[in-house]
Design a protein around this motif. Structure first.
Motif, short mmCIF file in Angstrom:
data_model
loop_
_atom_site.label_atom_id
_atom_site.label_comp_id
_atom_site.label_asym_id
_atom_site.label_seq_id
_atom_site.Cartn_x
_atom_site.Cartn_y
_atom_site.Cartn_z
N GLU A 184 0.82 -1.21 0.00
CA GLU A 184 0.00 0.00 0.00
C GLU A 184 0.85 1.26 0.00
N LYS A 185 1.96 1.23 0.73
CA LYS A 185 2.87 2.38 0.74
C LYS A 185 3.51 2.57 -0.63
N GLU B 214 1.10 4.19 -3.07
CA GLU B 214 1.05 5.64 -2.87
C GLU B 214 2.21 6.33 -3.57
N ALA C 170 1.91 8.88 -6.94
CA ALA C 170 2.42 10.25 -6.90
C ALA C 170 3.50 10.47 -7.96
N SER D 38 -4.59 3.94 -8.47
CA SER D 38 -4.08 2.87 -7.61
C SER D 38 -4.09 1.51 -8.31
N SER E 68 9.00 2.15 5.14
CA SER E 68 7.83 2.65 5.86
C SER E 68 8.13 2.79 7.35
#
Length: 282
Positions: A115-116, A119, A123, A129, A168
């Motif tokens: 999930e990180k 992101e 970006a 996604s 993370s």
């Protein structure tokens, strides 16, 4: 200074960390584009193959083709040529395995939860996604398969690295500080003997790449390895199997010319391949 190699999960931030380290320590940054530029100087065929195999995992026919073997050999040779110059950040492409034997090489992997990574890719690439997840899954899968095919190693095995960072859990600044200190520590192992071993390995890979990337040779298998014991010091062992008897002498000429004054133990043999049936090796 010591060499830094970084293996990364796609979208874990390893590329950005590598760029910053290279800038801060005034290192050469060696990545996909660097190798493609190197391949371009080898000729249009190799530039095209570098771009193709960077995006596509070879199928069963491509893996047995001389072009793929030539591509792999050239790829490894160019990485080692950059490593010999020193002061380099080498990104991905199996560098952690290619340079594993050298004590002044810091081998690092960056990881992060999916999930990180989604992101970050959203970006960075300006995509949604779903597309980001697809890119991550494709890149991770193909990198893992390529490393296993070439090196027989598990990309996710933490034992293969000096350090593994979950981006993370630690900030970019924290990781960079740790890496700078670790590089300085690794530099203590950059002895004349270790540097000479790297230079010998680089020359061995250059000889191998020169032969395997030549379409004039019909080769089934070829290895060129540095040899520091048994032979007079700092020689090479060349062994392999070729389809045509006349290639044995030609390959030996190439090896001796490139090896210079270094002694060579030459074990290349020829084998006539039958048109039908299986070839049996004794």
């Amino acid at each position: 200074m010591a060499i830094l190699t970084i293996s990364r999960q796609y979208g874990s931030g390893g590329r950005e960390i590598g760029r910053i380290i290279a800038e801060v320590m005034q290192y050469e940054y060696v990545d996909r584009q660097t190798i493609i530029d190197d391949m371009r100087r080898e000729g249009l065929l190799w530039k095209d193959k570098a771009e193709y195999f960077d995006e596509n995992y070879p199928d069963i026919w491509e893996r047995s083709d001389w072009v793929y073997r030539g591509f792999v050999a050239l790829n490894q040779s160019h990485f080692l040529q950059h490593a010999v110059k020193g002061n380099a950040v080498i990104m991905g492409r199996g560098g952690v395995f290619l340079l594993k034997q050298f004590p002044f090489v810091l081998r690092v992997r960056t990881i992060a939860p999916v999930e990180k990574r989604i992101e970050l890719i959203m970006a960075r690439e300006g995509i949604n996604s779903e597309n980001a997840r697809y890119l991550i899954e494709k890149a991770d899968s193909e990198m893992e398969k390529a490393v296993y095919l070439i090196y027989g190693k598990n990309l996710d095995d933490p034992k293969e690295y000096d350090m593994v960072f979950d981006t993370s859990q630690k900030s970019q600044d924290e990781i960079i500080t740790i890496l700078k200190e670790a590089i300085i520590e690794k530099d203590k192992y950059k002895t004349p003997e270790a540097l000479q071993a790297l230079e010998l390995r680089a020359l061995a890979e250059k000889i191998k790449a020169t032969i395997l990337s030549d379409p004039g040779f019909h080769i089934s298998a070829l290895d060129v390895d540095p040899k520091e014991e048994g032979l007079p010091k700092y020689g090479f062992i060349v062994q392999g199997l070729v389809h045509r008897k006349e290639d044995v002498g030609k390959i030996e000429e190439v090896v001796k010319k490139m090896a210079g004054d270094s002694p060579v133990e030459f074990r290349v043999t020829s084998r006539t391949f039958p048109r039908f049936g299986r070839l049996k090796f004794s």
